[in-house]
Motif scaffolding. Structure first.
Motif, PDB file in Angstrom:
ATOM      1  N   SER A 275     -53.127 -33.981  -6.116  1.00  0.00           N
ATOM      2  CA  SER A 275     -52.549 -35.326  -6.018  1.00  0.00           C
ATOM      3  C   SER A 275     -53.701 -36.324  -5.960  1.00  0.00           C
ATOM      4  O   SER A 275     -54.778 -36.022  -5.422  1.00  0.00           O
ATOM      5  CB  SER A 275     -51.668 -35.450  -4.774  1.00  0.00           C
ATOM      6  OG  SER A 275     -52.472 -35.799  -3.662  1.00  0.00           O
ATOM      7  N   ILE A 276     -53.491 -37.477  -6.555  1.00  0.00           N
ATOM      8  CA  ILE A 276     -54.480 -38.545  -6.566  1.00  0.00           C
ATOM      9  C   ILE A 276     -53.761 -39.834  -6.181  1.00  0.00           C
ATOM     10  O   ILE A 276     -52.652 -40.100  -6.670  1.00  0.00           O
ATOM     11  CB  ILE A 276     -55.194 -38.654  -7.921  1.00  0.00           C
ATOM     12  CG1 ILE A 276     -56.392 -39.596  -7.830  1.00  0.00           C
ATOM     13  CG2 ILE A 276     -54.253 -39.097  -9.027  1.00  0.00           C
ATOM     14  CD1 ILE A 276     -57.582 -38.993  -7.114  1.00  0.00           C
ATOM     15  N   GLY A 277     -54.374 -40.595  -5.285  1.00  0.00           N
ATOM     16  CA  GLY A 277     -53.715 -41.817  -4.838  1.00  0.00           C
ATOM     17  C   GLY A 277     -54.729 -42.765  -4.224  1.00  0.00           C
ATOM     18  O   GLY A 277     -55.935 -42.478  -4.186  1.00  0.00           O
ATOM     19  N   VAL A 278     -54.252 -43.924  -3.769  1.00  0.00           N
ATOM     20  CA  VAL A 278     -55.114 -44.880  -3.067  1.00  0.00           C
ATOM     21  C   VAL A 278     -54.444 -45.282  -1.757  1.00  0.00           C
ATOM     22  O   VAL A 278     -53.218 -45.231  -1.626  1.00  0.00           O
ATOM     23  CB  VAL A 278     -55.367 -46.144  -3.932  1.00  0.00           C
ATOM     24  CG1 VAL A 278     -56.282 -45.843  -5.107  1.00  0.00           C
ATOM     25  CG2 VAL A 278     -54.060 -46.757  -4.404  1.00  0.00           C
ATOM     26  N   ARG A 279     -55.288 -45.684  -0.767  1.00  0.00           N
ATOM     27  CA  ARG A 279     -54.795 -46.216   0.507  1.00  0.00           C
ATOM     28  C   ARG A 279     -55.828 -47.249   0.924  1.00  0.00           C
ATOM     29  O   ARG A 279     -56.994 -46.899   1.204  1.00  0.00           O
ATOM     30  CB  ARG A 279     -54.680 -45.105   1.554  1.00  0.00           C
ATOM     31  CG  ARG A 279     -54.081 -45.558   2.879  1.00  0.00           C
ATOM     32  CD  ARG A 279     -54.025 -44.429   3.882  1.00  0.00           C
ATOM     33  NE  ARG A 279     -55.352 -43.849   4.099  1.00  0.00           N
ATOM     34  CZ  ARG A 279     -55.560 -42.529   4.343  1.00  0.00           C
ATOM     35  NH1 ARG A 279     -54.546 -41.688   4.348  1.00  0.00           N
ATOM     36  NH2 ARG A 279     -56.799 -42.067   4.543  1.00  0.00           N
ATOM     37  N   GLY A 280     -55.443 -48.532   0.789  1.00  0.00           N
ATOM     38  CA  GLY A 280     -56.414 -49.598   1.045  1.00  0.00           C
ATOM     39  C   GLY A 280     -57.580 -49.463   0.075  1.00  0.00           C
ATOM     40  O   GLY A 280     -57.371 -49.338  -1.127  1.00  0.00           O
ATOM     41  N   THR A 281     -58.783 -49.391   0.609  1.00  0.00           N
ATOM     42  CA  THR A 281     -59.959 -49.287  -0.281  1.00  0.00           C
ATOM     43  C   THR A 281     -60.364 -47.832  -0.519  1.00  0.00           C
ATOM     44  O   THR A 281     -61.412 -47.565  -1.096  1.00  0.00           O
ATOM     45  CB  THR A 281     -61.152 -50.043   0.333  1.00  0.00           C
ATOM     46  OG1 THR A 281     -61.421 -49.469   1.614  1.00  0.00           O
ATOM     47  CG2 THR A 281     -60.875 -51.527   0.467  1.00  0.00           C
ATOM     48  N   ASP A 282     -59.529 -46.881  -0.058  1.00  0.00           N
ATOM     49  CA  ASP A 282     -59.862 -45.471  -0.263  1.00  0.00           C
ATOM     50  C   ASP A 282     -59.157 -44.889  -1.486  1.00  0.00           C
ATOM     51  O   ASP A 282     -58.028 -45.276  -1.798  1.00  0.00           O
ATOM     52  CB  ASP A 282     -59.474 -44.631   0.971  1.00  0.00           C
ATOM     53  CG  ASP A 282     -60.505 -44.750   2.079  1.00  0.00           C
ATOM     54  OD1 ASP A 282     -60.133 -44.511   3.252  1.00  0.00           O
ATOM     55  OD2 ASP A 282     -61.656 -45.104   1.761  1.00  0.00           O
ATOM     56  N   ILE A 283     -59.848 -43.966  -2.150  1.00  0.00           N
ATOM     57  CA  ILE A 283     -59.231 -43.151  -3.192  1.00  0.00           C
ATOM     58  C   ILE A 283     -59.012 -41.775  -2.552  1.00  0.00           C
ATOM     59  O   ILE A 283     -59.919 -41.243  -1.895  1.00  0.00           O
ATOM     60  CB  ILE A 283     -60.140 -43.030  -4.425  1.00  0.00           C
ATOM     61  CG1 ILE A 283     -60.358 -44.404  -5.056  1.00  0.00           C
ATOM     62  CG2 ILE A 283     -59.548 -42.051  -5.441  1.00  0.00           C
ATOM     63  CD1 ILE A 283     -61.343 -44.407  -6.223  1.00  0.00           C
ATOM     64  N   LEU A 284     -57.792 -41.262  -2.689  1.00  0.00           N
ATOM     65  CA  LEU A 284     -57.449 -40.008  -2.010  1.00  0.00           C
ATOM     66  C   LEU A 284     -57.222 -38.894  -3.028  1.00  0.00           C
ATOM     67  O   LEU A 284     -56.369 -39.027  -3.910  1.00  0.00           O
ATOM     68  CB  LEU A 284     -56.180 -40.190  -1.168  1.00  0.00           C
ATOM     69  CG  LEU A 284     -56.156 -41.349  -0.183  1.00  0.00           C
ATOM     70  CD1 LEU A 284     -54.770 -41.446   0.471  1.00  0.00           C
ATOM     71  CD2 LEU A 284     -57.252 -41.182   0.876  1.00  0.00           C
ATOM     72  N   LEU A 285     -58.010 -37.825  -2.885  1.00  0.00           N
ATOM     73  CA  LEU A 285     -57.761 -36.633  -3.687  1.00  0.00           C
ATOM     74  C   LEU A 285     -57.132 -35.590  -2.767  1.00  0.00           C
ATOM     75  O   LEU A 285     -57.724 -35.272  -1.726  1.00  0.00           O
ATOM     76  CB  LEU A 285     -59.048 -36.073  -4.284  1.00  0.00           C
ATOM     77  CG  LEU A 285     -58.892 -34.749  -5.047  1.00  0.00           C
ATOM     78  CD1 LEU A 285     -58.100 -34.949  -6.332  1.00  0.00           C
ATOM     79  CD2 LEU A 285     -60.244 -34.100  -5.317  1.00  0.00           C
ATOM     80  N   ASN A 286     -55.953 -35.148  -3.110  1.00  0.00           N
ATOM     81  CA  ASN A 286     -55.219 -34.197  -2.250  1.00  0.00           C
ATOM     82  C   ASN A 286     -55.114 -34.710  -0.826  1.00  0.00           C
ATOM     83  O   ASN A 286     -55.280 -33.955   0.144  1.00  0.00           O
ATOM     84  CB  ASN A 286     -55.890 -32.818  -2.303  1.00  0.00           C
ATOM     85  CG  ASN A 286     -55.876 -32.258  -3.710  1.00  0.00           C
ATOM     86  OD1 ASN A 286     -54.970 -32.560  -4.484  1.00  0.00           O
ATOM     87  ND2 ASN A 286     -56.912 -31.509  -4.049  1.00  0.00           N
ATOM     88  N   GLY A 287     -54.917 -36.044  -0.743  1.00  0.00           N
ATOM     89  CA  GLY A 287     -54.692 -36.663   0.570  1.00  0.00           C
ATOM     90  C   GLY A 287     -55.960 -37.030   1.329  1.00  0.00           C
ATOM     91  O   GLY A 287     -55.894 -37.636   2.392  1.00  0.00           O
ATOM     92  N   LYS A 288     -57.133 -36.651   0.820  1.00  0.00           N
ATOM     93  CA  LYS A 288     -58.394 -36.932   1.550  1.00  0.00           C
ATOM     94  C   LYS A 288     -59.233 -37.970   0.794  1.00  0.00           C
ATOM     95  O   LYS A 288     -59.326 -37.916  -0.447  1.00  0.00           O
ATOM     96  CB  LYS A 288     -59.217 -35.653   1.697  1.00  0.00           C
ATOM     97  CG  LYS A 288     -58.530 -34.542   2.527  1.00  0.00           C
ATOM     98  CD  LYS A 288     -59.558 -33.490   2.948  1.00  0.00           C
ATOM     99  CE  LYS A 288     -58.850 -32.271   3.537  1.00  0.00           C
ATOM    100  NZ  LYS A 288     -58.078 -31.536   2.436  1.00  0.00           N
TER     101      LYS A 288
END
Ligand code: GCU
Length: 581
Positions: A275-288
């Motif tokens: 999974s790939i996503g963003v949260r604020g200024t973070d890019i998250l790969l597999n939630g991390k």
């Protein structure tokens, strides 16, 4: 377009093709510029029937060009050539009963007009995405002749438009394949983790043919998974089911063999789940949270001149990137070949892919917009099952303006709706403001509002200001979003040495990287870097004799594969980041 032809029974048409260089398109139009329909049209591949008949072309005595391959690096006389080249390939074909046959092209730059046995199959615009035509009722057991007119003339209303900093390689630049499928076949499918989840597979399957209502099964034998469902009258089925899988990551690029079968067809694909996503200024790969340690790459062969297209080319280029310490690459400025994406899947390298909406195209022109949309569509269709692919980029260095904003907004929405599982970005430009003896750069491009990840290109120390100014440069952003510094760098000729103030020397480039890295470390919302560029590449804009010689020299590796001093500066930075993790 048929997805994943690698998994199909295919016949390669690669090799030496007959070729006619036709700068005035005499094979296509008459002296009144009217389309030719007579035997004088080159796609007829006509031979004189008597000694007195006038025929002014002959494929079989016109020399050859290798396919796949650009024509520019195959003959000195074609290095700068922009215009039409006709290709002809003869072949016999024993079609299996009750099967359909398609001819599939990995890509041809820029316009391709395709004919079989003297009849038009169709045409394709755009030099970097695949296309195919059905030839089931046209192919014959013997004596087939497939003819293409490929034209790479640049045009203002095209994508890209007339001005680029890369070589306008022409030709059938990627493999050509005959693909055989059942009468009703599995045309396309998306099988990925649902957006934001690491345990739910969500996707769809699309059938093509007379028998569209079928039972379809997805199997992942290694995970003990088998799920069946019914397609609707249009041959389409959506599905979603739980799955406990080993997630794909650069450290562990796990690929599963996935079998998709219907009552009339079966295909297999090697797919990674992440999974790939963003949260604020973070890019998250597999939630991390993750930092994208990257480099930009043009689609040029690593150790020979010309377009790259093969697995070996991909393995070498990605191998150099991994040696740098990369977990990410920006494939600039257009979709690279499919082998590159499959290799990135296997080697564990995340990918930014881009459509060539580059610099200043015709934002108001609906034909240009449809063209860009089509290229984006074809890119998504080809690569949406590649775990490595995490970011679609819809533009590079485009001037802010209402028409441009509308144009890009259209593409961003299209990418999000066609593939909600991935992130969308663009390489933007930012505003510089001098504050006392410090430089403040602010990202406030309105289009960033619609992006998941902001990209920006800066050439402080090369095109603007001095290298030392990097030490007093700060970055701010109007948006609470992650930034990828999608370009920075300097030109250096491998083996040219001097003090760090001397342009074109390795020491200048080395020093620039050291100061760039100092600045980058201070950007609080920076989550990735793809410096410009992995390898020196051909560009018609680079004419300085003895230094450029039509090469952009911003590579960290020379056009002969030699590593410049800056290569090790970046490698060292990426090692630090890796160790910090
Ligand atoms: C630009 C552009 C690249 C180009 C580079 C350069 O930013 O995006 O395509 O090659 O700068 O000037 O070297």
């Amino acid at each position: 377009m048929i997805a994943n032809i690698n998994a199909r029974s295919t016949t390669s048409l690669d090799g030496q093709w007959q070729a006619i260089v036709d700068p005035y398109d005499v094979g296509a139009v008459d002296y009144r510029a009217q389309p030719l329909k007579s035997n004088g049209a080159f796609y007829k591949n006509y031979k004189p029937q008597s000694k007195s008949e006038l025929v002014e072309y002959d494929f079989d005595s016109s020399g050859q060009l290798h396919v796949p391959g650009d024509w520019n690096t195959q003959r000195d006389s074609l290095l700068f050539y922009e215009g039409s080249v006709w290709y002809k390939r003869s072949f016999d074909y024993a079609k299996s009963p009750k099967k359909r046959v398609f001819v599939h092209f990995g890509a041809a730059n820029y316009m391709a007009y395709v004919y079989l046995n003297g009849e038009e199959l169709g045409q394709h615009e755009g030099g970097f995405t695949p296309f195919d035509f059905e030839i089931t009722d046209r192919v014959r057991p013997e004596g087939n002749f497939l003819v293409l007119r490929v034209n790479n003339t640049r045009g203002k209303d095209q994508v890209p438009t007339v001005n680029t900093d890369w070589w306008n390689y022409g030709g059938i630049t990627r493999p050509v394949t005959l693909v055989e499928v059942p009468e009703t076949f599995i045309q396309d499918y998306l099988i990925q983790l649902e957006k934001g989840s690491t345990g739910q597979i969500k996707g769809w399957v699309q059938l093509n043919g007379p028998q569209l209502r079928q039972n379809v099964t997805i199997r992942i034998p290694e995970a003990g998974l088998s799920k069946s469902f019914q397609t609707d009258p249009a041959g389409h089925a959506e599905f979603s089911f739980g799955a406990n899988l080993t997630l794909w990551s650069p450290e562990n690029p796990k690929l599963y063999t996935v079998e998709i079968s219907s009552e009339t067809d079966q295909v297999t694909n090697h797919i990674g789940f992440r999974s790939i996503g963003v949260r604020g200024t973070d890019i998250l790969l597999n939630g991390k949270p993750i930092f994208l340690r990257g480099v930009s790459i043009h689609e040029e062969a690593p150790l020979r001149s010309g377009r790259a297209w093969s697995e070996d080319d991909a393995r070498t280029l990605l191998g150099w990137a991994k040696e740098l310490g990369c977990n990410f690459v920006r494939l600039a400025h257009y979709p690279h070949n499919e082998a590159m994406l499959r290799m990135a899947d296997e080697m564990g390298v995340m990918v930014w892919e881009e459509v060539p909406v580059y610099w200043t195209i015709q934002w108001e022109n609906p034909v240009t917009l449809r063209n860009a949309e089509n290229q984006l569509n074809e890119l998504i269709t080809r690569d949406h099952n590649r775990a490595a692919l995490i970011i679609y980029s819809v533009a590079n260095e485009t001037p802010i303006g209402d028409a441009r904003n509308r144009f890009l907004s259209q593409l961003i929405q299209q990418a999000h709706s066609n593939d909600p599982t991935r992130l969308v970005s663009a390489a933007l430009q930012a505003d510089e403001v001098e504050e006392g003896n410090r430089l403040s750069i602010r990202i406030n491009d309105p289009i960033a509002n619609e992006l998941d990840v902001m990209g920006t290109n800066e050439y402080i120390g090369w095109y603007t200001r001095r290298v030392a100014d990097l030490d007093s440069t700060d970055w701010t952003s109007k948006y609470d979003k992650p930034l990828v510094m999608s370009e920075f760098g300097a030109d250096a000729v491998f083996g040219l040495h001097g003090d760090s103030q001397a342009r074109w020397t390795e020491e200048y480039q080395e020093s620039l990287y050291e100061h760039q890295i100092g600045m980058l470390k201070r950007i609080t919302f920076l989550r990735g870097t793809t410096p410009w560029i992995l390898k020196d590449f051909r560009s018609p804009r680079r004419t300085l004799p003895g230094i450029e010689d039509y090469l952009n020299r911003k590579g960290l590796v020379s056009d002969h594969g030699e590593k410049k001093k800056a290569f090790f500066v970046l490698q060292n930075f990426y090692r630090q980041l890796q160790n910090a993790n």
